[in-house]
Motif scaffolding. Structure first.
Motif, PDB file in Angstrom:
ATOM      1  N   PHE A 191       0.838  -1.194   0.000  1.00 48.04           N
ATOM      2  CA  PHE A 191       0.000   0.000   0.000  1.00 48.04           C
ATOM      3  C   PHE A 191       0.876   1.248   0.000  1.00 48.04           C
ATOM      4  CE2 PHE A 191      -2.366   3.458   1.825  1.00 48.04           C
ATOM      5  CZ  PHE A 191      -3.606   3.354   1.212  1.00 48.04           C
ATOM      6  N   ALA A 192       1.871   1.272   0.877  1.00 50.87           N
ATOM      7  CA  ALA A 192       2.766   2.431   0.972  1.00 50.87           C
ATOM      8  C   ALA A 192       3.459   2.699  -0.362  1.00 50.87           C
ATOM      9  CB  ALA A 192       3.800   2.205   2.073  1.00 50.87           C
ATOM     10  N   LYS A 193       3.841   1.648  -1.036  1.00 56.62           N
ATOM     11  CA  LYS A 193       4.567   1.792  -2.305  1.00 56.62           C
ATOM     12  C   LYS A 193       3.657   2.154  -3.477  1.00 56.62           C
ATOM     13  CE  LYS A 193       7.651  -0.745  -5.382  1.00 56.62           C
ATOM     14  NZ  LYS A 193       8.323  -2.008  -5.643  1.00 56.62           N
ATOM     15  N   ASN A 194       2.443   1.618  -3.503  1.00 55.23           N
ATOM     16  CA  ASN A 194       1.611   1.734  -4.703  1.00 55.23           C
ATOM     17  C   ASN A 194       0.341   2.571  -4.548  1.00 55.23           C
ATOM     18  OD1 ASN A 194       2.942  -0.320  -6.611  1.00 55.23           O
ATOM     19  ND2 ASN A 194       2.768  -1.433  -4.695  1.00 55.23           N
ATOM     20  N   CYS A 195      -0.130   2.774  -3.330  1.00 56.47           N
ATOM     21  CA  CYS A 195      -1.453   3.386  -3.137  1.00 56.47           C
ATOM     22  C   CYS A 195      -1.433   4.708  -2.380  1.00 56.47           C
ATOM     23  CB  CYS A 195      -2.372   2.425  -2.387  1.00 56.47           C
ATOM     24  SG  CYS A 195      -2.375   0.724  -3.008  1.00 56.47           S
TER      25      CYS A 195
END
Length: 103
Positions: free
Chosen positions: A30-34
């Motif tokens: 989530f942190a990387k993509n969202c």
């Protein structure tokens, strides 16, 4: 100290329906993509994902991987996320939503 009369102690968060390793994987993905659009805590930006509707829950893979909401600005992430990755993100969001409801 005792609780004031009429007040009850807050309940602890419910046990997660997913292993902690899955939630942590989801948090990292989530942190990387969202997070750029949805905020680091999934409660800002475009939409508070901790409060997903039943429809969003039911169509999560179609939205995240299939581009079902592309016209609304939600791009497909099928080129960078697997089905297992999307499931881990969903479990992370469900866990965050359950904890938020108890606050």
């Amino acid at each position: 100290p005792p609780m004031p009369e009429g007040e009850t102690a807050p309940l602890p968060p419910p046990p997660s329906r997913a292993p902690e390793a899955v939630i942590q994987k989801g948090a990292a993905l989530f942190a990387k993509n969202c997070a750029l659009c949805h905020g680091q805590l999934a409660r800002g930006g475009i939409k508070d994902l901790r409060k997903m509707s039943p429809d969003t829950h039911a169509h999560f893979d179609d939205i995240v991987l299939g581009g079902a909401r592309q016209k609304q600005g939600m791009a497909s992430f099928a080129d960078v996320l697997s089905k297992d990755d999307a499931a881990a993100i969903k479990k992370k969001l469900e866990d965050a939503g359950a904890k938020a409801e108890l606050k």
